[in-house]
Scaffold this active site. Structure first.
Site, mmCIF file in Angstrom:
data_model
loop_
_atom_site.group_PDB
_atom_site.id
_atom_site.type_symbol
_atom_site.label_atom_id
_atom_site.label_comp_id
_atom_site.label_asym_id
_atom_site.label_seq_id
_atom_site.Cartn_x
_atom_site.Cartn_y
_atom_site.Cartn_z
ATOM 1 N N ARG A 285 -52.450 -20.239 -38.547
ATOM 2 C CA ARG A 285 -53.354 -19.577 -37.405
ATOM 3 C C ARG A 285 -53.867 -20.793 -36.664
ATOM 4 N NH1 ARG A 285 -55.184 -14.925 -35.833
ATOM 5 N NH2 ARG A 285 -57.252 -14.418 -35.432
ATOM 6 N N THR B 105 -48.822 -9.508 -30.395
ATOM 7 C CA THR B 105 -48.510 -9.949 -31.691
ATOM 8 C C THR B 105 -47.144 -9.242 -32.052
ATOM 9 O OG1 THR B 105 -50.873 -10.055 -32.322
ATOM 10 C CG2 THR B 105 -49.282 -10.003 -34.177
ATOM 11 N N THR C 267 -48.637 -14.486 -33.613
ATOM 12 C CA THR C 267 -49.521 -13.942 -32.286
ATOM 13 C C THR C 267 -49.809 -14.854 -31.426
ATOM 14 O OG1 THR C 267 -51.406 -12.690 -31.919
ATOM 15 C CG2 THR C 267 -51.635 -14.263 -33.662
ATOM 16 N N ASN D 207 -52.376 -13.574 -29.525
ATOM 17 C CA ASN D 207 -53.633 -12.718 -29.454
ATOM 18 C C ASN D 207 -53.451 -11.519 -28.538
ATOM 19 O OD1 ASN D 207 -56.057 -11.374 -30.423
ATOM 20 N ND2 ASN D 207 -57.182 -12.723 -28.941
ATOM 21 N N SER E 92 -58.919 -12.546 -38.825
ATOM 22 C CA SER E 92 -57.718 -11.963 -38.230
ATOM 23 C C SER E 92 -57.496 -10.569 -38.970
ATOM 24 C CB SER E 92 -56.604 -12.936 -38.601
ATOM 25 O OG SER E 92 -55.364 -12.103 -38.358
ATOM 26 N N SER E 93 -56.760 -9.827 -38.482
ATOM 27 C CA SER E 93 -56.356 -8.553 -39.013
ATOM 28 C C SER E 93 -54.829 -8.485 -39.616
ATOM 29 C CB SER E 93 -56.439 -7.421 -38.228
ATOM 30 O OG SER E 93 -57.820 -7.248 -37.613
HETATM 31 O O1 DON Z 1 -55.229 -12.171 -35.566
HETATM 32 C C1 DON Z 1 -55.502 -10.988 -35.090
HETATM 33 O O2 DON Z 1 -56.050 -10.127 -35.828
HETATM 34 C C2 DON Z 1 -55.299 -10.731 -33.706
HETATM 35 N N1 DON Z 1 -55.195 -11.925 -32.806
HETATM 36 C C3 DON Z 1 -54.052 -9.807 -33.694
HETATM 37 C C4 DON Z 1 -53.862 -9.353 -32.296
HETATM 38 C C5 DON Z 1 -52.926 -8.544 -32.009
HETATM 39 O O3 DON Z 1 -52.405 -7.739 -33.111
HETATM 40 C C6 DON Z 1 -52.571 -7.754 -30.646
HETATM 41 N N2 DON Z 1 -51.420 -7.039 -30.486
HETATM 42 N N3 DON Z 1 -50.515 -6.587 -30.817
#
Ligand code: DON
Length: 563
Positions: free
Chosen positions: A106, A374, A392, A394, A443-444
């Site tokens: 990350r 992502t 990602t 983001n 993050s998710s």
């Molecule tokens: O790490 C994270 O949770 C976000 N940066 C993820 C962003 C994301 O999933 C955007 N969509 N598809």
């Protein structure tokens, strides 16, 4: 019982679901396509050209790690709004004997970045668009680390399909064309991105071929020179490009980046071991807390698509996202509370005891969430090693800032920090997720591997901001609890609740009677566009009968590949 993945299964599944689930209107396409079955190995990604790139590396004798890197690099070429070389991510890797590790590549905060600096930045959202938004890219050194420690083929061979794709040109998918249209105002701020993605001032059309020769040359050089290139020419070019648009990231930040190997989180569920993302992600925590909250649920409460089931899930997610807001961040932040405490059996038992099957519990309110930049991929090779990898930039097209000489788009992961008033995904403000030099934002992302009897049998993960965690959980339950094959599991309608805002989002296929029943329990039900994009794999059979079932989410029109 795991899924069997045959066309003939669909009627059996439908029968098992019963009338209540039928009224939940599973979309027809959830059952039209069985997952594709491959005898040796498979790749499921959200782009057909990228899956094919990964499968070609498997055919050339690469292992799942090689194929995952090849797929991810090709995704950065073919689907630049969603991920790329200027971004970062996570991978859960399990070998056939069930030995698992988690590679955290990350992005980190640049040393000179502060909240005050971001507040003083120009433009409507300096943490999301432009130089200050850019986190230190983790993908390039994450992949050299993965390749060196666990790959089989040389990196120069692994990058080859992505290089070839960049040189021959990608075919713009309807998805990418729509994203360029959606984001035209932001893309127009970057002269290089405007030239490529807004030719003649209009968003690129679907079906058009776009050559990415500079990116091809960048990846070819990366394949030849590896870390030396990243810490040298790439680091300097990133700093120069970001600085030209107000950024503070330096070549030293990029050159000093370190991927980290972490212990994945593990949970037991119905005879399976679920191996998933630890901090700085909250994704794995949401997954495992939800599984724990389902302990003791009655059969009707486990009927997919039913109001009783969605209510159980939503109530669990409220608690998980409240935990996320209070406790989850970079493990280097002393304000973080370990996941083991949040998952402690007594704590989960107290939460289960508070659950009311007839009423939603109150939570606080914040902004709505979004999803964009992502991508998740799953690979299983012929030996049974599984890589579950989410990467990602983001937001859609990251910081909308390119390194022009290299055609590398830079991420806006800085926006994932809690910068005072909650994150742009509507997640509540959180001291555990505060910005500090070198820190990783919470993050998710939840790249997850499923083990049975100590061997990898499946893979799940997704894209979609906070919805990643809830979508991954639902796909996992579809596989482990509801006996769906991966295609049905990723396709079935989904719901999402993230604590704040206090809304239970449901996809269009969730029927009105189910919505009414959820409203009667006190949920603020909101109709939602598609919730997240997931990919999944599942292995069935043994010996000559072994098949790897692979599925890409129909919500993004991807396709798996294999051999
Ligand atoms: O790490 C994270 O949770 C976000 N940066 C993820 C962003 C994301 O999933 C955007 N969509 N598809």
């Amino acid at each position: 019982m795991g899924p069997k993945g045959t066309r003939g299964k669909s009627p059996r599944i439908l029968a098992a679901l019963g009338l209540a689930a039928l009224t939940a209107s599973l979309p027809a396409w959830a059952f039209f396509h069985p997952a594709q079955a491959f005898p040796r190995g498979a790749v499921a990604s959200d782009n057909a050209e990228a899956s094919a790139a990964g499968a070609s590396v498997l055919r050339a004798g690469g292992n799942a790690v090689d194929a995952a890197i090849a797929t991810a690099l090709a995704l950065g070429v073919a689907s630049p709004s969603s991920s790329g070389f200027g971004g970062g991510g996570f991978a859960t890797v399990c070998t056939r004997d069930g030995a698992c590790t988690f590679i955290d590549f990350r992005e980190t905060a640049p040393a000179a970045l502060t909240v005050a600096r971001i507040r003083a930045g120009s433009g409507p959202r300096p943490s999301g668009v432009g130089g200050l938004a850019v986190g230190v890219p983790g993908e390039p050194l994450g992949f050299t680390h993965l390749s060196r420690t666990r790959g089989r083929l040389p990196l120069s061979r692994v990058v080859a399909p992505a290089v070839a794709l960049a040189q021959r040109g990608i075919t713009v998918t309807p998805w990418l064309a729509a994203r360029a249209r959606d984001d035209a105002a932001n893309l127009s701020l970057d002269p290089f991105l405007s030239r490529v993605w807004l030719p003649g001032g209009r968003a690129v059309e679907a079906g058009v071929r776009v050559r990415r020769a500079a990116l091809g040359a960048t990846l070819a050089r990366y394949g030849r020179e590896g870390e030396g290139f990243v810490r040298g020419a790439f680091a300097r070019a990133v700093a120069a490009a970001a600085s030209a648009r107000g950024g503070v990231i330096t070549a030293e930040d990029v050159a000093g980046y370190r991927p980290v190997e972490r212990e994945p989180l593990r949970g037991a569920f119905r005879g399976y071991t679920v191996v998933t993302a630890p901090y700085p992600s909250a994704g794995g925590l949401v997954v495992l807390q939800t599984l724990a909250m389902l302990e003791g649920a009655s059969a009707p409460e486990l009927l997919p698509g039913s109001a009783a089931y969605l209510h159980r899930l939503a109530e669990s997610w409220r608690g998980s996202f409240d935990d996320r807001a209070r406790y989850v961040g970079d493990p280097a932040n002393p304000a973080v509370v370990p996941a083991s405490s949040l998952l402690a059996p007594e704590r989960m038992a107290r939460r289960r005891a508070r659950f009311d099957p007839s009423r939603a519990q109150p939570v606080t309110i914040d902004d709505p969430a979004r999803d964009r930049g992502t991508t998740h991929l799953c690979v299983m090779d012929a030996e049974g090693t599984v890589v579950s990898l989410t990467t990602t930039v983001n937001d859609l097209f990251g910081a909308r800032l390119a390194v022009p000489s290299m055609d590398v788009l830079l991420n806006d992961e800085v926006d994932d920090f809690s910068l005072g008033e909650g994150t742009s995904y509507g997640l509540a403000a959180s001291p555990a997720n505060a910005l500090a030099p070198g820190r990783r934002p919470a993050s998710s992302m939840a790249p997850t591997v499923i083990l049975r009897d100590g061997r990898p049998v499946g893979c799940v993960g997704g894209a979609g901001g906070p919805r990643i965690a809830t979508a991954t959980t639902q796909v996992l339950l579809n596989l482990l609890l509801h006996g769906m094959d991966p295609e049905a599991a990723v396709s079935a309608p989904r719901a999402h609740h993230q604590g704040a805002p206090d809304e239970l989002r449901v996809e269009a296929e969730v029927a009105e009677d189910v919505r009414a029943s959820l409203r009667a329990r006190g949920h603020a039900v909101v109709a939602s566009p598609p919730l997240a994009v997931t990919q999944a794999l599942w292995v069935v059979g043994e010996g000559a009968a072994r098949r790897v079932l692979a599925a890409s989410d129909p919500r993004k029109h991807g396709a798996p590949a294999g051999h």
